[in-house]
Design a protein around this motif. Structure first.
Motif, mmCIF file in Angstrom:
data_model
loop_
_atom_site.group_PDB
_atom_site.id
_atom_site.type_symbol
_atom_site.label_atom_id
_atom_site.label_comp_id
_atom_site.label_asym_id
_atom_site.label_seq_id
_atom_site.Cartn_x
_atom_site.Cartn_y
_atom_site.Cartn_z
ATOM 1 N N PHE A 1 2.556 4.283 -1.007
ATOM 2 C CA PHE A 1 3.127 3.102 -0.369
ATOM 3 C C PHE A 1 4.697 3.252 -0.617
ATOM 4 O O PHE A 1 5.300 2.846 0.212
ATOM 5 C CB PHE A 1 2.622 2.035 -1.130
ATOM 6 C CG PHE A 1 3.208 0.507 -0.335
ATOM 7 C CD1 PHE A 1 2.441 0.205 0.845
ATOM 8 C CD2 PHE A 1 4.120 -0.095 -0.897
ATOM 9 C CE1 PHE A 1 3.183 -1.039 1.577
ATOM 10 C CE2 PHE A 1 4.726 -1.215 -0.179
ATOM 11 C CZ PHE A 1 4.065 -1.736 0.841
ATOM 12 N N ILE B 1 4.389 -5.812 -9.318
ATOM 13 C CA ILE B 1 3.015 -5.972 -9.608
ATOM 14 C C ILE B 1 3.085 -7.276 -10.271
ATOM 15 O O ILE B 1 2.138 -8.082 -10.014
ATOM 16 C CB ILE B 1 2.523 -4.851 -10.484
ATOM 17 C CG1 ILE B 1 2.517 -3.622 -9.738
ATOM 18 C CG2 ILE B 1 1.020 -5.420 -11.361
ATOM 19 C CD1 ILE B 1 2.099 -2.543 -10.392
ATOM 20 N N GLU C 1 -1.852 5.026 -5.058
ATOM 21 C CA GLU C 1 -1.676 4.094 -4.172
ATOM 22 C C GLU C 1 -0.118 3.572 -3.937
ATOM 23 O O GLU C 1 0.597 3.660 -3.063
ATOM 24 C CB GLU C 1 -2.345 2.987 -4.099
ATOM 25 C CG GLU C 1 -3.821 3.250 -3.812
ATOM 26 C CD GLU C 1 -4.953 2.199 -4.221
ATOM 27 O OE1 GLU C 1 -5.926 1.809 -3.588
ATOM 28 O OE2 GLU C 1 -4.495 1.262 -5.088
ATOM 29 N N LEU C 2 0.484 3.243 -5.106
ATOM 30 C CA LEU C 2 1.793 2.858 -5.127
ATOM 31 C C LEU C 2 2.880 3.913 -4.961
ATOM 32 O O LEU C 2 3.745 3.785 -4.195
ATOM 33 C CB LEU C 2 2.323 2.361 -6.801
ATOM 34 C CG LEU C 2 1.102 1.260 -7.304
ATOM 35 C CD1 LEU C 2 1.322 1.085 -8.819
ATOM 36 C CD2 LEU C 2 1.896 -0.167 -6.603
ATOM 37 N N GLN D 1 -8.636 -5.582 -9.716
ATOM 38 C CA GLN D 1 -8.120 -4.365 -9.859
ATOM 39 C C GLN D 1 -6.505 -4.064 -9.305
ATOM 40 O O GLN D 1 -6.391 -4.599 -8.001
ATOM 41 C CB GLN D 1 -8.909 -3.341 -9.008
ATOM 42 C CG GLN D 1 -8.704 -1.791 -9.448
ATOM 43 C CD GLN D 1 -9.719 -0.877 -8.724
ATOM 44 O OE1 GLN D 1 -10.736 -1.313 -8.308
ATOM 45 N NE2 GLN D 1 -9.578 0.176 -9.154
ATOM 46 N N PRO E 1 -3.161 -1.947 -8.046
ATOM 47 C CA PRO E 1 -3.216 -0.570 -7.003
ATOM 48 C C PRO E 1 -2.938 0.436 -7.908
ATOM 49 O O PRO E 1 -2.600 0.287 -9.139
ATOM 50 C CB PRO E 1 -1.910 -0.836 -6.313
ATOM 51 C CG PRO E 1 -1.651 -2.337 -6.380
ATOM 52 C CD PRO E 1 -2.227 -2.940 -7.589
ATOM 53 N N SER E 2 -3.671 1.621 -7.619
ATOM 54 C CA SER E 2 -3.596 2.865 -8.358
ATOM 55 C C SER E 2 -2.132 3.401 -8.307
ATOM 56 O O SER E 2 -1.274 3.186 -7.370
ATOM 57 C CB SER E 2 -4.614 3.747 -7.954
ATOM 58 O OG SER E 2 -4.364 4.316 -6.702
#
Length: 130
Positions: free
Chosen positions: A40, A16, A36-37, A30, A32-33
């Motif tokens: 992924f 990040i 989401e992380l 914004q 990534p939540s």
């Protein structure tokens, strides 16, 4: 992306940070939540949350209640200052110490860096043309 020997949450935070430094994530964007992380990277959401929490503690990300995590104002500059300090400590200080041992002063060292940089730039340009 996954490196052996380095905690996953640290790697998530570094990814990040890299996105902020390279401009992919600008101030007020914004992030990534954690879900989401986690999806992924195929990791536990708690691990992703720990990496995000590191960045919140550092002042790089902030939470907007009910919306998510966002890049804080000035985050890129904060990270650049941190990385410049780490670069100086990790590379420049030992370089200066070795230069002193072999009789090179700061001006001599600066000249070597400029000379090597020019050679490297020329080589890169020539390879790009080929």
């Amino acid at each position: 992306m996954i490196e052996e020997g380095k905690p996953l949450f640290v790697q998530i935070a570094e990814q990040i940070e890299d996105s902020i430094v390279d401009g992919s994530l600008a101030d007020h964007t914004q992030a990534p939540s954690t879900n989401e992380l986690a999806a992924f990277y195929r990791i536990n959401p708690a691990t992703a949350a720990k990496g995000v929490a590191m960045l919140v503690d550092k002042g790089v990300l902030h939470k907007r209640r009910g919306i998510g995590m966002f890049v804080a104002e000035g985050a890129r500059e904060l990270l650049l200052q941190e990385r410049r300090g780490a670069f100086a400590e990790r590379y420049v200080a030992p370089l200066l110490a070795e230069a002193r041992k072999i009789g090179l002063g700061p001006e001599d060292l600066a000249a070597l860096v400029r000379e090597h940089g020019a050679t490297t730039d020329r080589d890169h340009t020539e390879r790009s043309r080929a």
